[in-house]
Scaffold this motif. Sequence first.
Motif, PDB file in Angstrom:
ATOM      1  N   HIS A   1       0.837  -1.199   0.000  1.00  0.00           N
ATOM      2  CA  HIS A   1       0.000   0.000   0.000  1.00  0.00           C
ATOM      3  C   HIS A   1       0.878   1.258   0.000  1.00  0.00           C
ATOM      4  O   HIS A   1       0.581   2.236  -0.689  1.00  0.00           O
ATOM      5  CB  HIS A   1      -0.918  -0.035   1.222  1.00  0.00           C
TER       6      HIS A   1
ATOM      7  N   PRO B   1       3.159   1.355  -3.994  1.00  0.00           N
ATOM      8  CA  PRO B   1       2.336   0.746  -5.053  1.00  0.00           C
ATOM      9  C   PRO B   1       3.211   0.250  -6.204  1.00  0.00           C
ATOM     10  O   PRO B   1       4.124   0.949  -6.624  1.00  0.00           O
ATOM     11  CB  PRO B   1       1.442   1.912  -5.506  1.00  0.00           C
TER      12      PRO B   1
ATOM     13  N   LEU C   1      -4.801  -3.963  -4.757  1.00  0.00           N
ATOM     14  CA  LEU C   1      -3.760  -2.948  -4.955  1.00  0.00           C
ATOM     15  C   LEU C   1      -3.073  -3.155  -6.300  1.00  0.00           C
ATOM     16  O   LEU C   1      -2.812  -2.195  -7.036  1.00  0.00           O
ATOM     17  CB  LEU C   1      -2.706  -3.051  -3.845  1.00  0.00           C
ATOM     18  N   CYS C   2      -2.770  -4.403  -6.593  1.00  0.00           N
ATOM     19  CA  CYS C   2      -2.067  -4.696  -7.852  1.00  0.00           C
ATOM     20  C   CYS C   2      -2.989  -4.416  -9.041  1.00  0.00           C
ATOM     21  O   CYS C   2      -2.558  -3.805 -10.031  1.00  0.00           O
ATOM     22  CB  CYS C   2      -1.566  -6.137  -7.860  1.00  0.00           C
TER      23      CYS C   2
ATOM     24  N   HIS D   1      -3.121  -0.857 -10.018  1.00  0.00           N
ATOM     25  CA  HIS D   1      -1.916  -0.296 -10.635  1.00  0.00           C
ATOM     26  C   HIS D   1      -1.458  -1.117 -11.835  1.00  0.00           C
ATOM     27  O   HIS D   1      -0.309  -0.974 -12.276  1.00  0.00           O
ATOM     28  CB  HIS D   1      -0.790  -0.203  -9.598  1.00  0.00           C
TER      29      HIS D   1
END
Length: 302
Positions: free
Chosen positions: A89, A92, A135-136, A139
């Motif tokens: 987090h 990133p 999160l992945c 991004h």
Amino acid sequence: MSRIDPQRRWCVFGGSGAVGRYLLPALGAAGVSVVALSRQPQPDSASGLQWVQGSLEDAPALQALIEAGARFEVICSLGPLDAFAAWLHRHPPARGVRVLALSSMSAEWKSDSPNPGERALARALIESEQRVLALCAAHAALATVLRCGLIHGAGVDRSLTPLLNWARRRPLPWPRAAIGLRQPVHARDLARALIVAAPRADLAQRVLALPGPEALSFPQMVQRSLAASGRAARVIPVPVPGLFRLASQLARLRGRAGSTAATLRRLYTDQLGTTGDWALLGIALDELGRVGGGESDQFQHR
Ligand SMILES: NC(=O)c1ccc[n+]([C@@H]2O[C@H](COP(=O)([O-])OP(=O)(O)OC[C@H]3O[C@@H](n4cnc5c(N)ncnc54)[C@H](OP(=O)(O)O)[C@@H]3O)[C@@H](O)[C@H]2O)c1
């Protein structure tokens, strides 16, 4: 170990643990450049391996490398998943970065435990897995979570190895009915799974379950391991009527007493999963290491 791209730089968290002890030498042998984080000072034992000291919560040396321009194509978590999710987090991943994270089948197995602490652990694991994946995805990085059960083979686990150490010195009394089955997985096979998964963009956003190839109770694991090292079986079955029922009742308690009772209770129950995800990785079950199977059951690589 095949299909390792030496052009891709890895950042490894938890590399001093069971799986890292196989993964780091394999990456080094393939000419991969690796930065590994440890809270302890570590010798740079494999070629291309650079240890940096720090924790997932506080890693100024790793931060300095990143600020100086270090880029990683593969980020791999072999330690606590919640702390890794929090690190991710704060850092990133860039587009296309491969993120591989070990998790635990306890996410599934402990979700309906009578013990509140175990249920909370299962929830926390699932939340951390989902946090890493989300999160992945946000991004455009490519994350895969690899769930495993009891890890054997490196001699550093906190379940089978302590029992073996006891049974090598003296007879091991064991509640006769506590023969719940486990599927121990060899640390070396998990290292291989990570290496195989790394170039596989088709595995992004997936949670793989990687239990070991066979189901064994703890007494069977201990006897098998001792027999493989030429020692007599020294597990003594002891009838303990009512122990499962008592443990089931006490497991409802919070705190240490409840958690100890829950651990005891689980010895009576099976914790099994399906092994189909090994095929997804192109790894046949009969290639996987077995407890006492003759290949290294102890740490060899450093
Ligand atoms: N062991 C098992 O039987 C088992 C069963 C099911 C699932 N798993 C999963 O497999 C993974 C690895 O398990 P394991 O038992 O091998 O792991 P572990 O020994 O608990 O941890 C692996 C390494 O993580 C590092 N670490 C721990 N806390 C850290 C922190 N706050 N910051 C940075 N590094 C930290 C430690 O390295 P340093 O001390 O060098 O910092 C440790 O050697 C975990 O995700 C676990 O949930 C394990």
